[in-house]
Scaffold this active site. Sequence first.
Site, PDB file in Angstrom:
ATOM      1  N   ARG A  78      71.369  12.986  74.565  1.00  0.00           N
ATOM      2  CA  ARG A  78      71.228  12.022  73.465  1.00  0.00           C
ATOM      3  C   ARG A  78      70.719  10.696  74.006  1.00  0.00           C
ATOM      4  O   ARG A  78      71.286  10.148  74.959  1.00  0.00           O
ATOM      5  CB  ARG A  78      72.584  11.841  72.794  1.00  0.00           C
ATOM      6  CG  ARG A  78      72.570  11.069  71.505  1.00  0.00           C
ATOM      7  CD  ARG A  78      73.895  11.297  70.795  1.00  0.00           C
ATOM      8  NE  ARG A  78      74.076  10.462  69.634  1.00  0.00           N
ATOM      9  CZ  ARG A  78      75.083  10.582  68.767  1.00  0.00           C
ATOM     10  NH1 ARG A  78      76.005  11.514  68.970  1.00  0.00           N
ATOM     11  NH2 ARG A  78      75.184   9.790  67.738  1.00  0.00           N
ATOM     12  N   SER A  89      74.812   9.513  62.162  1.00  0.00           N
ATOM     13  CA  SER A  89      74.692  10.924  62.525  1.00  0.00           C
ATOM     14  C   SER A  89      73.304  11.443  62.193  1.00  0.00           C
ATOM     15  O   SER A  89      72.725  12.238  62.947  1.00  0.00           O
ATOM     16  CB  SER A  89      75.752  11.747  61.789  1.00  0.00           C
ATOM     17  OG  SER A  89      77.051  11.384  62.186  1.00  0.00           O
ATOM     18  N   ARG A 168      98.047  12.049  30.869  1.00  0.00           N
ATOM     19  CA  ARG A 168      98.111  12.350  32.293  1.00  0.00           C
ATOM     20  C   ARG A 168      98.296  13.862  32.503  1.00  0.00           C
ATOM     21  O   ARG A 168      99.296  14.433  32.077  1.00  0.00           O
ATOM     22  CB  ARG A 168      99.279  11.591  32.907  1.00  0.00           C
ATOM     23  CG  ARG A 168      99.343  11.631  34.426  1.00  0.00           C
ATOM     24  CD  ARG A 168     100.569  10.861  34.905  1.00  0.00           C
ATOM     25  NE  ARG A 168     100.677  10.888  36.344  1.00  0.00           N
ATOM     26  CZ  ARG A 168     100.182   9.959  37.160  1.00  0.00           C
ATOM     27  NH1 ARG A 168      99.554   8.909  36.632  1.00  0.00           N
ATOM     28  NH2 ARG A 168     100.321  10.039  38.466  1.00  0.00           N
TER      29      ARG A 168
END
Length: 414
Positions: A78, A89, A168
């Site tokens: 790298r 990334s 809910r």
Amino acid sequence: MEVGKNGEKRHVAALILARGGSKGIPLKNIKMLAGVPLLGWVLRAAADANMFDSIWVSTDHEDIVKVSLAFGAKVHPRSPEVSRDSSSSLEAIQEFARLHPEVDVVCNIQATSPCLHPFHVKEALEKITLEGYDSVFSVVRRHQFRWREAKKDTDGVTAPLNMNPNKRPRRQDWDGELCENGSFYFASRDLILNHGVLQGGKMGYYEMLPEYSVDIDVDIDWPVAEQRVLRFGYFGKDKPEVVQLMFCHVSGCLTDGQTALSASGDEMVHMNTRDIMGIRILKREGVEVVLLVSNEDDMSEVLSDKLSTRTGCEVKHVGGETLLDVEKWREEKKLDWKEVAFMGFDEPDVECLKLAGLSAAPGDAPAVAVNAARYACRARGGQGAVREFAEHILLLKRKAKCQMERDRINRESF
């Protein structure tokens, strides 16, 4: 080699990004997790998926290079330009794709996802190879109610983002939401280089169960991840429940590698009671233990006999190449290597460590042995390493038996 839509062959590569720098945990990618370098868990899963034409680790650190090669991966050096803290990334993946024009599909697997299994990789990749998707990424289903952050411009007032407080829902009445879990991102070369994205084109997701969705960002995650890996991690193709025999090198494993002489000229070695108990536990569970003494250790027959009496194990002498003798004894007992566990300490033991169904090296063993072993003990030789490996063997055997029982129940029930 995968065959594409038009019959052309496509090279599919697995790529793990493992930069040396980590602000949260130094050299996190090769820190030992449940006896295996963190990076090793995903490399093992990728290799055993049998879906890749090549498996690569992109790194800028020599120690990570050594671990990668030990697990059979190729190494992409790298560059400094994509190794900064600010580098994304995607930039590192694009660099890999540019320098490897033979690769048509890049399967980026995160090193910090140690509960990845080969079947996850195989099923997700088939969405690209068989179903024609351009990109596939991993998700997990979450049942969490989200709320808007109360910032200054909202006068401290919040609001629900994904539910109505007046209605809910119960968990069982709500499908939940799909969230990226970061385990992997698979994408075509075209998306990565020409569109600059990992998610695009015909997109698909692969849903992983919560128990496999482990991500390690900070040190506090480590003990939790270790327990999860011991229960849900992938330990390789070999089935630990079939281990019947363990070879253990005395010098460096059962002892600290030192031999002392008394004033009367008697030889003495130091053994830890925890290690002796570990051997006894294995024997009670039906695992035969054979202790190995190297001819180079110059251990007398008298001391070998005392060692055999103290441990209740057969003691055998090996030459400079441990494999030659161990192979002969393994064949005499008519056992496959998958039925053998091996604990070694140094270079002569490397081939046995690689071949055995389960293998380990003490925490103070040279790197050549640690990298060859499937399990690296925290404990040092002569200080509990044998007991630690014994407990690891029994844990895997019991885990495998539990899995077999669950499979049997599932087959009968459905």
